[in-house]
Design an enzyme around this catalytic site. Structure first.
Site, short mmCIF file in Angstrom:
data_model
loop_
_atom_site.label_atom_id
_atom_site.label_comp_id
_atom_site.label_asym_id
_atom_site.label_seq_id
_atom_site.Cartn_x
_atom_site.Cartn_y
_atom_site.Cartn_z
CB SER A 194 -0.97 0.02 1.19
OG SER A 194 -0.28 0.19 2.40
CE LYS A 238 -2.74 2.05 5.00
NZ LYS A 238 -2.55 1.32 3.77
#
Length: 143
Positions: free
Chosen positions: A60, A97
């Site tokens: 990701s 993230k």
């Protein structure tokens, strides 16, 4: 998904730093090209116990240059700011993230269009465990 590996031990070995940049390949490491000797602790600004290592699992964050299996150095002493890459936990589940703040909204954004952003919802518990400062990747195909 992230795997916490633990703190980085201080006082690593000194390595040679060459006084030229290598566009591709690596020339013969002749002694007259050595600028100085440095430690990776110094280069990566390792200040244990504020720094710890995390192994990244998944894809990701590939747009930020963080790939599956990479190690990242995380600094707990940095106050996390908008647009920094962080190790965070939502309801106790850790993830890596990019931290986005828009007014009262907190978003943990992926750096891969195949993975959606994670909005932190009211009632969820968000903990920021530290800011990612460096990543380390093995280029050995056997690793």
């Amino acid at each position: 998904m992230v795997h916490i590996l633990g703190p980085v031990a201080a006082r690593g070995a000194l390595l040679s730093l060459f006084d030229f940049k290598v566009p591709a390949g690596f020339p013969s490491p002749a002694a007259d090209h050595i600028e100085k000797r440095i430690s990776l602790d110094e280069l990566l600004n390792v200040k244990a116990p504020h720094i710890y290592l995390v192994r990244i699992e998944g894809n990701s964050m590939v747009g930020a240059g963080i790939f599956d299996g990479d190690l990242v150095l995380v600094d707990r002493s940095i106050d996390p700011a908008h647009n920094q890459i962080v190790i965070a936990a939502i309801n106790g589940e850790p993830l890596c993230k990019r931290l986005i703040r828009r007014g009262n909204e907190v978003i943990l954004a992926s750096e891969n269009p195949h993975f959606p952003a994670r909005y932190v919802l009211e009632g969820e518990e968000l903990s920021i465990w530290g800011v990612v400062t460096y990543s380390v990747r093995s280029h050995d195909p056997k690793a």
